[in-house]
Design an enzyme around this catalytic site. Structure first.
Site, PDB file in Angstrom:
ATOM      1  N   TYR A 157       0.872  -1.182   0.000  1.00 59.57           N
ATOM      2  CA  TYR A 157       0.000   0.000   0.000  1.00 59.57           C
ATOM      3  C   TYR A 157       0.904   1.225   0.000  1.00 59.57           C
ATOM      4  O   TYR A 157       1.407   1.662   1.033  1.00 59.57           O
ATOM      5  CB  TYR A 157      -0.932   0.000   1.207  1.00 59.57           C
ATOM      6  CG  TYR A 157      -1.770   1.256   1.317  1.00 59.57           C
ATOM      7  CD1 TYR A 157      -2.477   1.743   0.219  1.00 59.57           C
ATOM      8  CD2 TYR A 157      -1.856   1.975   2.504  1.00 59.57           C
ATOM      9  CE1 TYR A 157      -3.237   2.892   0.304  1.00 59.57           C
ATOM     10  CE2 TYR A 157      -2.630   3.125   2.606  1.00 59.57           C
ATOM     11  CZ  TYR A 157      -3.312   3.584   1.503  1.00 59.57           C
ATOM     12  OH  TYR A 157      -4.064   4.737   1.583  1.00 59.57           O
ATOM     13  N   ASP A 196      -2.154  -1.512  -3.978  1.00 58.95           N
ATOM     14  CA  ASP A 196      -2.480  -0.146  -4.374  1.00 58.95           C
ATOM     15  C   ASP A 196      -1.187   0.654  -4.366  1.00 58.95           C
ATOM     16  O   ASP A 196      -0.685   1.032  -3.311  1.00 58.95           O
ATOM     17  CB  ASP A 196      -3.506   0.437  -3.395  1.00 58.95           C
ATOM     18  CG  ASP A 196      -3.846   1.883  -3.700  1.00 58.95           C
ATOM     19  OD1 ASP A 196      -3.424   2.384  -4.762  1.00 58.95           O
ATOM     20  OD2 ASP A 196      -4.541   2.515  -2.869  1.00 58.95           O
ATOM     21  N   HIS A 314     -12.271   1.530  -4.352  1.00 57.75           N
ATOM     22  CA  HIS A 314     -11.484   0.740  -5.294  1.00 57.75           C
ATOM     23  C   HIS A 314     -12.271  -0.512  -5.664  1.00 57.75           C
ATOM     24  O   HIS A 314     -13.226  -0.888  -4.976  1.00 57.75           O
ATOM     25  CB  HIS A 314     -10.145   0.315  -4.676  1.00 57.75           C
ATOM     26  CG  HIS A 314      -9.221   1.454  -4.362  1.00 57.75           C
ATOM     27  ND1 HIS A 314      -8.036   1.669  -5.035  1.00 57.75           N
ATOM     28  CD2 HIS A 314      -9.305   2.442  -3.432  1.00 57.75           C
ATOM     29  CE1 HIS A 314      -7.431   2.728  -4.539  1.00 57.75           C
ATOM     30  NE2 HIS A 314      -8.178   3.215  -3.556  1.00 57.75           N
TER      31      HIS A 314
END
Length: 670
Positions: A157, A196, A314
């Protein structure tokens, strides 16, 4: 069987359960079954370790690994779930630099022996060039690393672009990720990097990127030369790099799986801004990836995004690996190299999974979940039984204490003035708790003293409080039954003075009140209709009858005084103004009930929302977050989602240009 890897930024680990289809079951095992995944990587969990619960960690048939923020609350967090029937990692750790320590250890990962860690950490020189504290880079819960015999899996992340406030930290994180991946490739280990990354590769990965570049005055060269995008594209095969490659990044090592299966596909976005409701119009960007080593390109069977699954800003992205893969020229079953050696051979299970296969970093081995005591164990032990009959019949020290207390209570009742001294001396003379002759003698001594003082009476164990009243107090009533109860003095107020004065009572409503000639007595029904104008209660507590005249009560009502009536025993009674006085009062003070109702309605009724100009629909309110003079101000805009153009439109089904400051809006009729 094929193996599916799914990555998803859930924006809060429980956030998906507010949406369909996850809200029907609200369990993680059901969620993973709907995703049809065998490895699930979640980002932005927004929890701390103390927030972990059984349903998150002890998922039946699944193992889990968490990297959570060490300092910031409700921030970032990465978790990886692995299906036990398909795969089991041989090593697991958190962080990119290896600066953190394994559970129950003070040695960082990077200092462990080679066979106890994943390895390929950046060197001290490379860490120094990052320009940030290595402990802080790994302490925000942004990376989980699992090693399988087949490959090393990263759950990432990456920090977002927060208005330039953390550009140095973000750049250092991307550089550390690039260094770690390249070091693993040099060691001959394959890599699968998911998560991500908060970086879009090219213009096709962002909606209306040209208009944004035009507003910011950027060129395509500036776009691709941005530091983080340049590092990312140099890491990928086919990544567009303007100019020469940087030193140490001469060749790509990873392959963009989803883009490789859908080359040239526009609108393949994985993130949409919730504040502007951009998802219905598909005004988003692609910043979530599944990347793999170039050597593994032939291992992938399928890959795509799942934009139809709601639950976050998302959407999930997955990649499916083939059941049999080519491992350096030899076809091998995938499960043989996705589990510890000896668990599978030629796709057939040789032994079952057990807790011995868990790594030290597993969430199931956290002390709050592994070192638990079953509540049934509390009732499984048999109570201890006396060893002999003599010991069971022998008095204990506790019985001696009780008997001595009884003796003290007897002496206290006979000599009230010496109560304190008797109690202190008796407590000092108590023997220490022990067994044997001393206990027996203490019991016999106490018994003799008690029998000599009062041989016929047996005192209770507990001492009763002394009170002057011998009769039992009446049971409390259930609330106030009538208006008369409001004027009754509290029970016991007279007995506390040592007298038995009867308590005066207000006559019942069916009897006439004794009133002077200038007062009017009405029934309770009339009081309920007309209302009491003045009620007089004596300021003093009821007292025994005296020869003197009782005190008169004073009434403050509109500057006028109203006489009171008194019962023969001196208790006050109700006093009502005469009808003429009440009529004068009602005429002088008159409130229109209709006007009063309208005033209260305006005060508490919610103002209606303004309606937008383009669709004549109720607007929605938002608040300005951008720093400046208007920061914190609320405003109204069209409630429809923004269109594919990313701008406000006129005469279309998307958001119109209505904008009203909340302070300027005045509802009709206000």
């Amino acid at each position: 069987m094929a193996l599916r890897i799914t990555t998803w930024n859930v924006n809060g680990i429980r956030n998906p359960f507010s949406y369909k289809p996850w809200s029907d079951t609200r369990t993680f095992s059901a969620m993973f079954d709907i995703l049809e995944a065998d490895i699930v990587i979640m980002q932005e969990l927004k929890i701390q370790r103390k927030d972990l619960r059984d349903d998150m960690v002890l998922v039946p048939g699944w193992d889990c690994y968490f990297s959570l923020p060490k300092h910031k609350k409700g921030y970032s967090g990465v978790g990886i779930y692995t299906r036990q029937s398909m795969c089991a990692p041989i090593r697991a750790e958190e962080g990119l630099l290896g600066s953190l320590c394994p559970p129950a250890s003070d040695t960082p990962y990077r200092d462990l022996p080679e066979d106890s860690c994943i390895g390929a950490y950046p060197s001290d020189f490379q860490i120094a060039e990052l320009g940030v504290d290595p402990a802080s880079l790994d302490a925000e819960g942004r990376c989980v690393v699992l090693e399988f015999p087949a490959f090393v899996l990263f759950g990432i992340y990456s920090p977002a672009n927060s208005n330039g406030e953390r550009d140095d930290y973000r750049h250092a994180f991307v550089c550390a990720m690039d260094i770690r991946v390249r070091n693993l490739e040099k060691l001959g280990k394959r890599v699968v990097l998911t998560g991500d990354l908060n970086i879009s590769r090219e213009g096709i990965d962002t909606a209306k990127v040209e208009e944004q570049m035009r507003k910011e005055g950027m060129t395509w060269e500036d776009y691709f030369e941005s530091p983080n995008r340049k590092i990312f594209n140099q890491l990928l095969e086919g990544g567009k790099v303007m100019g020469e490659r940087e030193e140490g990044r001469e060749k790509p090592v990873l392959w963009d799986v989803c883009r490789g299966f859908h080359q040239g596909r526009e609108g393949m976005y994985t993130h949409w801004e919730q504040k502007i409701n951009a998802r219905p119009g598909n005004f988003g960007s692609r910043i979530d990836y599944v990347l793999c080593s170039i050597e593994m390109k032939t291992w992938i069977e399928d890959s795509n995004i799942q934009e139809g699954l709601m639950g976050s800003d998302h959407c999930p992205v997955y990649a499916t690996l083939k059941p049999k893969v080519d491992l350096r020229g030899k076809e091998i079953d995938l499960r043989d190299i996705m589990n510890p050696p000896g668990m599978f051979q030629d796709g057939k299970r040789l032994r079952e999974w057990s807790t011995k296969d868990l790594t030290a970093f597993s969430g199931r081995l956290l002390p709050e979940f592994s070192n638990r005591r079953n509540i049934r164990d509390m009732f499984a032990r048999k109570p201890s039984v006396a060893t002999s009959k003599s010991n069971a019949e022998r008095p204990t020290a506790s019985s001696s204490i009780v008997i001595n207390e009884e003796m003290n209570e007897t002496q206290e009742s006979e000599h009230p003035s010496e109560e304190t001294s008797q109690e202190d001396s008796t407590r000092q003379s108590l023997p220490p708790p022990s067994t044997g002759e001393s206990t027996t003698s203490s019991v016999s001594l106490s018994s003799n003293k008690r029998s000599s003082s009062n041989p016929q009476s047996a005192k209770p164990l507990k001492k009763l409080k002394s009170s002057g009243a011998t009769s039992k107090s009446p049971a409390p009533s259930k609330g106030q039954q009538s208006l008369r109860g409001f004027f009754k003095p509290k029970e016991g107020s007279s007995t506390s003075q040592g007298t038995n004065t009867p308590i005066p009572e207000i006559p019942s409503s069916t009897q006439a009140l004794a009133s002077p000639p200038n007062t009017t007595t009405i029934s309770e029904s009339e009081q309920a209709i007309e209302g009491l104008t003045a009620v007089i209660i004596s300021d003093d507590a009821p007292s025994p009858p005296k020869t003197s005249t009782p005190k008169s009560s004073r009434v403050k009502s509109q500057g006028k005084q109203s006489p009171t009536t008194s019962t023969p025993n001196g208790s006050p009674s109700l006093s009502i103004l005469s009808p003429s006085a009440r009529s004068d009062r009602s005429e002088s003070i008159f409130v229109d009930p209709i006007v009063s109702k309208e005033s209260w309605s305006k005060l508490f009724t919610k103002k209606p929302n303004p309606r937008c100009e383009g669709h004549d629909e109720p607007c929605k309110t938002m608040q300005t977050k951008k720093p400046g003079p208007n920061c914190g101000r609320s405003f109204w805009i069209c409630s429809r989602p923004i269109g594919p153009s990313g701008a406000k439109e006129v005469g279309t089904e998307w958001r119109c240009g209505t904008f009203i400051w909340a302070s300027d809006w005045k509802s009709p009729g206000s």
